[in-house]
Every structure is written in structure tokens, then in C-alpha cells.
Design a protein around this motif. Structure first.
Motif, PDB file in Angstrom:
ATOM      1  N   THR A 352       0.982  -1.445   0.022  1.00 35.82           N
ATOM      2  CA  THR A 352       0.095  -0.374  -0.024  1.00 35.82           C
ATOM      3  C   THR A 352       1.004   0.877   0.216  1.00 35.82           C
ATOM      4  OG1 THR A 352      -1.514  -1.172   1.460  1.00 35.82           O
ATOM      5  CG2 THR A 352      -1.518   1.335   1.214  1.00 35.82           C
ATOM      6  N   PHE A 353       0.880   1.492  -1.391  1.00 28.70           N
ATOM      7  CA  PHE A 353       1.819   3.221  -0.974  1.00 28.70           C
ATOM      8  C   PHE A 353       1.378   5.089  -1.281  1.00 28.70           C
ATOM      9  CE2 PHE A 353       0.825   1.918  -5.482  1.00 28.70           C
ATOM     10  CZ  PHE A 353       0.977   3.322  -6.237  1.00 28.70           C
ATOM     11  N   LEU A 354      -0.546   4.519  -1.279  1.00 31.89           N
ATOM     12  CA  LEU A 354      -1.174   5.418  -1.104  1.00 31.89           C
ATOM     13  C   LEU A 354      -2.363   5.212  -0.051  1.00 31.89           C
ATOM     14  CD1 LEU A 354      -1.382   8.479  -2.228  1.00 31.89           C
ATOM     15  CD2 LEU A 354      -2.821   7.738  -4.367  1.00 31.89           C
ATOM     16  N   ASP A 355      -2.667   6.615   0.706  1.00 35.83           N
ATOM     17  CA  ASP A 355      -2.989   6.143   1.762  1.00 35.83           C
ATOM     18  C   ASP A 355      -3.981   7.879   1.835  1.00 35.83           C
ATOM     19  OD1 ASP A 355      -5.239   5.787   3.518  1.00 35.83           O
ATOM     20  OD2 ASP A 355      -4.576   4.733   4.612  1.00 35.83           O
ATOM     21  N   LEU A 356      -6.034   7.613   1.064  1.00 33.97           N
ATOM     22  CA  LEU A 356      -6.039   9.464   1.627  1.00 33.97           C
ATOM     23  C   LEU A 356      -7.394   9.191   2.084  1.00 33.97           C
ATOM     24  CD1 LEU A 356      -7.671  10.117  -1.713  1.00 33.97           C
ATOM     25  CD2 LEU A 356      -5.462   9.809  -2.159  1.00 33.97           C
ATOM     26  N   LYS A 357      -7.734  10.006   2.608  1.00 34.93           N
ATOM     27  CA  LYS A 357      -9.288  10.569   2.974  1.00 34.93           C
ATOM     28  C   LYS A 357      -9.976  11.344   2.356  1.00 34.93           C
ATOM     29  CE  LYS A 357     -11.981  11.317   6.980  1.00 34.93           C
ATOM     30  NZ  LYS A 357     -12.702   9.560   6.777  1.00 34.93           N
ATOM     31  N   VAL A 358     -10.905  11.018   1.503  1.00 29.51           N
ATOM     32  CA  VAL A 358     -11.916  12.316   0.984  1.00 29.51           C
ATOM     33  C   VAL A 358     -12.998  13.168   1.222  1.00 29.51           C
ATOM     34  CG1 VAL A 358     -12.781  13.070  -1.676  1.00 29.51           C
ATOM     35  CG2 VAL A 358     -10.701  11.594  -1.441  1.00 29.51           C
ATOM     36  N   TRP A 359     -13.693  13.773   1.822  1.00 34.83           N
ATOM     37  CA  TRP A 359     -14.618  13.797   2.576  1.00 34.83           C
ATOM     38  C   TRP A 359     -14.839  12.669   3.455  1.00 34.83           C
ATOM     39  CZ3 TRP A 359     -15.132  14.958  -2.350  1.00 34.83           C
ATOM     40  CH2 TRP A 359     -15.598  16.177  -3.648  1.00 34.83           C
ATOM     41  N   THR A 360     -16.037  12.000   3.583  1.00 39.04           N
ATOM     42  CA  THR A 360     -15.906  10.868   4.295  1.00 39.04           C
ATOM     43  C   THR A 360     -15.988   9.351   3.799  1.00 39.04           C
ATOM     44  OG1 THR A 360     -18.262  10.246   3.528  1.00 39.04           O
ATOM     45  CG2 THR A 360     -17.924  12.275   5.464  1.00 39.04           C
ATOM     46  N   GLU A 361     -14.705   9.820   2.797  1.00 38.70           N
ATOM     47  CA  GLU A 361     -14.766   8.435   2.520  1.00 38.70           C
ATOM     48  C   GLU A 361     -13.284   8.268   2.253  1.00 38.70           C
ATOM     49  OE1 GLU A 361     -17.300   6.954   0.879  1.00 38.70           O
ATOM     50  OE2 GLU A 361     -18.281   8.492   1.497  1.00 38.70           O
ATOM     51  N   ASP A 362     -12.389   6.859   2.737  1.00 42.70           N
ATOM     52  CA  ASP A 362     -10.957   6.720   3.050  1.00 42.70           C
ATOM     53  C   ASP A 362     -11.225   5.968   1.453  1.00 42.70           C
ATOM     54  OD1 ASP A 362     -10.118   7.062   5.584  1.00 42.70           O
ATOM     55  OD2 ASP A 362     -12.488   6.138   5.764  1.00 42.70           O
ATOM     56  N   PHE A 363      -9.803   5.618   0.506  1.00 39.01           N
ATOM     57  CA  PHE A 363      -9.100   5.311  -0.424  1.00 39.01           C
ATOM     58  C   PHE A 363      -7.624   4.992  -0.294  1.00 39.01           C
ATOM     59  CE2 PHE A 363     -12.380   8.304  -1.760  1.00 39.01           C
ATOM     60  CZ  PHE A 363     -13.080   7.473  -2.064  1.00 39.01           C
ATOM     61  N   THR A 364      -7.056   3.339  -0.096  1.00 41.12           N
ATOM     62  CA  THR A 364      -5.442   3.107  -0.518  1.00 41.12           C
ATOM     63  C   THR A 364      -5.361   2.607  -1.878  1.00 41.12           C
ATOM     64  OG1 THR A 364      -5.855   0.924   0.117  1.00 41.12           O
ATOM     65  CG2 THR A 364      -5.823   2.622   1.395  1.00 41.12           C
ATOM     66  N   LEU A 365      -4.123   2.644  -2.166  1.00 42.25           N
ATOM     67  CA  LEU A 365      -3.496   2.244  -3.595  1.00 42.25           C
ATOM     68  C   LEU A 365      -2.703   1.146  -3.367  1.00 42.25           C
ATOM     69  CD1 LEU A 365      -4.573   2.460  -6.915  1.00 42.25           C
ATOM     70  CD2 LEU A 365      -3.018   4.051  -6.947  1.00 42.25           C
ATOM     71  N   MET A 366      -2.832  -0.152  -3.877  1.00 41.41           N
ATOM     72  CA  MET A 366      -1.957  -0.808  -3.850  1.00 41.41           C
ATOM     73  C   MET A 366      -0.873  -1.019  -5.572  1.00 41.41           C
ATOM     74  SD  MET A 366      -3.861  -3.782  -1.362  1.00 41.41           S
ATOM     75  CE  MET A 366      -4.674  -3.326   0.459  1.00 41.41           C
ATOM     76  N   LEU A 367       0.495  -1.946  -5.163  1.00 44.02           N
ATOM     77  CA  LEU A 367       0.946  -2.604  -5.716  1.00 44.02           C
ATOM     78  C   LEU A 367       1.382  -3.515  -5.757  1.00 44.02           C
ATOM     79  CD1 LEU A 367       2.676  -1.795  -8.841  1.00 44.02           C
ATOM     80  CD2 LEU A 367       4.887  -1.713  -7.154  1.00 44.02           C
TER      81      LEU A 367
END
Length: 427
Positions: A352-367
Motif C-alpha cells: 500500500t503506497f497511497l492512503d488518503l481520505k476524501v470527505w467521508t470516504e477512505d481510499f488506498t492504492l496498492m502495487l
């Protein structure tokens, strides 16, 4: 909570990302697969996760989940379903799941059963890869082509209900369930298909005998006319994962027996056994996170099973396509290898190289680099580590509110390559 003393709780990061209350997570479904073509539709989750004050808040990703899906692809796959999942129903230690599935694939691959299907063959000739075999199959000679030599039309709707209960403080779960399935098989022998002349011109041609037709005529397989393939499902799972949709740590091992007999509403008489250990190990956590995930599967069948039963792997959390396609050997065709005995191993590094929050939503991105390997045999006594089929690859995982996972994977093998985009981890 009493009865869950040994069950791992969600880690702090997942708890912070977990959204309380009731909400809908709906998306247009866009799927891309070298096996089924471009897919589209709509799918939506309804979640009830409860509240942080709930005694079960730290133990489960949700209290109720309903999923509805309409999905079709350009290569002729229709997969529509409605599922309900209720862990700890009514505050008890029981989990109840129900599923209704409409599934038809007019381009279901069939390359033969057992060790006879390990090579890419037709008419005594073996081809180096699927592209070479398919090119030869399209060639028209004397008005005959074999364009759909390795394809069948398979219609397999089913309804299923399962019940589980937590034991040993929440880490052991016995399962009991029943599935009713009605299978329809259509062979393409004698139909009209597109073919190519030696000069490359496209023409219409008569479809010659398919691989299914040949195997049925020679008596190699059962189920050539379809039939009821209903079964009783008995399973046992040992589960210490911290978060089932996207585990960071823990072990999940299950053993399943599927009993399909006339007294259970089936037209066949067989039992299939499947044993599957999985492990998830957090390598580091600090700024970024990496998890090593592995799975091994071994399945064998006793009795007179239809050929279409061999293409699936049975797990306590539901069955999946086996050796080939995006849930198994990702560099090989869907259901490429199937037989009375099968083994598979998968290894992934989920970074997991990216972990962010947009308003009330949580997102992550994995390689995710990975490697898959597997093989089929005719008998348990033939099982060995020789000549396994292997396909390495890499992909991306995108998570939304921790429970919804989207993946894009690309892999290669000795027979070709596979590109797949869909939902949920492979395991």
C-alpha cells in the motif's frame, strides 16, 4: 464479547477507516478480461456496520451486507446475482449467508479433463500456445472450421444457503449449507461459425466436432447433457484474519466436502473434497504498508462427477473458477485446467503506497506483484511437484472504505497472457 475471546480485532488503521451506520456503496461495473471481453453492468452494496459502541464493532467489517449485481460481457458471459451476508446474526455467534445466481457463458472454455487436457491439442497436433491453436482452429478446409473447438455454452443458475457458528473463542467455524443447481450444456458441433481461408479472408463455415463432442462420444466424461448438480456442503474454517475483505495479518484455512447424490436432488453421485490454507503476514507498517499473502489449494473428487464440476474450487466462503482465469492461474485461459485432482499455489506482495481520505470516504492504492502455479491429475496417487504450470504477473488494488476492493492484474504464461479487472482480492 463472550464467545469471541480469541478472535483478532480490526487493527487501528482499519478501525479509523471503518464507516459507521448504514450506507450504500454502488458503482457501475466495468470489467476487462482476456477471457470474457469487456464487461459492464451495475453492482451495489448495502452495508449496516453498526456503531462504535456495538460490542461487535471491533470484530467484523459489517453486521449486514446485501449485494445486487447485473453484469454482462461482450464475449457472452451473463452473471447476475443477489447475496445476503449476516455475521453474528441478532448478536449471536451464527453467520447466515444466502445467494441466488444467474450465470451463463456462451464461450465457456473446455480443453479436456485431467491430464489429457494439459496440452493444447487437436487432431493429434500439439500447439505451443493458445494463439496458435485458435489460429489453426479458425482455418477453413472444405467448408469446415473448428472455430469453437474449445468452447461450450454453459448455463448454470443456482441458489444457496449456508450457516456457520463461531467456536473456540471465534477462530473456528463449522459450516453447513445446501446448493440447488440446474446445469444446461450446449455443444457447438454442426453450427455455423466464422472462419478464415488460407489467404486470411473471413468466411462462414460448418463447425466441426468440438473437444466436448469428441470426449462425450468416446465416453471420457459425464454430464454431456447437463443435469441437476445440487449438493450438501460441509465445511470447517480456522480464521485469525484481522479483516476478511483486506487482511493484514492472520491465517485462514478451510476444508470443504461437497456431497452430490440423488437423495440430495442431484443427477450425479460424487463427493468433492477441498483443503485450502491461506496466510497473511504484515512485513512492515509505517508511512506505507506491505502484506505478504499466500494460498495453497488441493482438491480431489471421488465418484462419478460431471465434467463441469471440475472447473470450480469449493471454499467455505463460496466457490470460484479454478486453474485459469483471474481467481486462479491468471496467465492462463479461464478453466484452462480441470480434473478429478487439482492443486494450486498463489503468492502476492500487497504494498500500500497511497492512503488518503476524501470527505467521508477512505481510499488506498496498492502495487501487487504475484506468481501463480498449479496442475491437475487423474488420480491422487499421481500428485507430484513436476510440470506445474506457472504464471507471474503484477497488478494494482484500489480499496474504498476498506471493504470494497478493485483490482487490475496482468500476467503471462507459456501459453499466453491474461489481463483482468474486477472486484475483491483473488484470495
Amino acid at each position: 464479547m463472550p464467545g469471541l475471546e480469541n478472535k483478532p480485532v480490526l487493527d487501528q488503521g482499519d478501525l479509523l477507516r471503518k464507516r459507521p451506520g448504514r450506507y450504500v456503496s454502488a458503482l457501475p461495473l466495468v470489467n476487462l478480461s482476456s477471457d470474457t471481453g469487456f464487461g459492464y453492468g451495475v453492482g451495489g452494496y448495502y452495508y449496516d456496520t453498526g456503531a462504535p459502541s456495538d460490542p461487535l464493532w471491533r470484530y467484523t467489517q459489517y453486521r449486514h451486507r446485501i449485494y445486487a449485481q447485473y453484469f454482462t460481457t461482450t464475449f457472452g458471459l451473463d452473471r447476475h446475482k443477489l447475496t445476503w451476508d449476516a455475521p453474528y446474526l441478532g448478536g449471536s455467534l451464527y453467520r447466515v449467508q444466502g445467494k441466488a445466481m444467474y450465470e451463463r457463458n456462451i464461450a465457456t472454455p473446455y480443453y479436456g479433463v485431467g491430464e489429457a487436457g494439459l496440452g493444447l491439442t487437436r487432431g493429434g497436433v500439439t500447439y505451443a500456445d493458445t494463439a496458435a491453436l485458435e489460429a489453426a482452429n479458425r482455418t477453413v478446409e472444405n467448408g469446415v472450421a473448428f472455430t469453437k473447438y474449445n468452447l461450450i455454452d454453459l448455463f448454470r443458475p443456482y441458489a444457496e444457503l449456508t450457516v456457520e457458528r463461531d467456536l473456540l473463542g471465534g477462530v473456528l467455524r463449522p459450516l453447513l449449507g445446501y446448493r440447488f443447481t440446474k446445469v444446461t450444456v450446449r455443444d457447438y458441433t454442426g453450427s455455423t461459425v466464422n472462419g478464415e481461408t488460407a489467404s486470411g479472408a473471413e468466411v462462414r463455415a460448418f463447425q466441426g466436432p468440438t473437444r466436448l463432442y469428441e470426449d462425450c462420444a468416446d465416453g471420457r466424461i459425464l454430464g454431456c447433457n447437463g443435469g441437476n448438480d445440487s449438493f450438501l456442503k460441509i465445511g470447517l474454517a480456522y480464521d485469525t484474519r484481522d479483516y476478511a475483505p483486506n487482511p493484514n495479518d492472520g491465517i485462514f484455512a478451510d476444508a470443504v466436502a461437497e456431497l452430490s447424490y440423488p437423495w440430495l436432488g442431484s443427477d450425479f453421485a460424487y463427493t468433492r473434497y477441498t483443503v485450502t490454507p491461506r496466510g497473511y503476514f504484515r512485513l512492515w507498517n509505517g508511512g506505507t504498508e506491505a502484506v505478504l499473502a499466500g494460498r495453497a489449494v488441493y482438491t480431489w473428487t471421488d465418484g462419478d462427477a460431471p465434467f463441469f464440476a471440475y472447473s470450480r474450487m469449493g471454499y467455505t466462503e463460496g466457490d470460484e473458477d479454478g486453474l485459469g482465469g483471474f481467481r486462479g492461474l491468471r496467465g492462463f485461459k479461464l478453466a484452462r485446467f480441470q480434473g478429478p485432482v487439482a492443486a494450486m499455489a498463489n503468492l502476492e506482495l500487497r504494498w500500500t503506497f497511497l492512503d488518503l481520505k476524501v470527505w467521508t470516504e477512505d481510499f488506498t492504492l496498492m502495487l501487487v506483484p504475484f506468481v501463480d502455479s498449479g496442475r491437475v491429475w487423474d488420480r491422487v496417487a499421481d500428485t507430484s511437484f513436476r510440470d506445474w504450470r506457472t504464471s507471474p504477473g503484477a497488478g494494482l488494488r484500489f480499496t474504498w472504505n476498506t471493504a470494497t476492493v478493485l483490482f487490475i492484474d496482468y500476467s503471462v504464461s507459456a501459453e499466453g497472457s491474461g489481463l483482468h479487472m474486477d472486484f475483491a482480492h483473488s484470495f
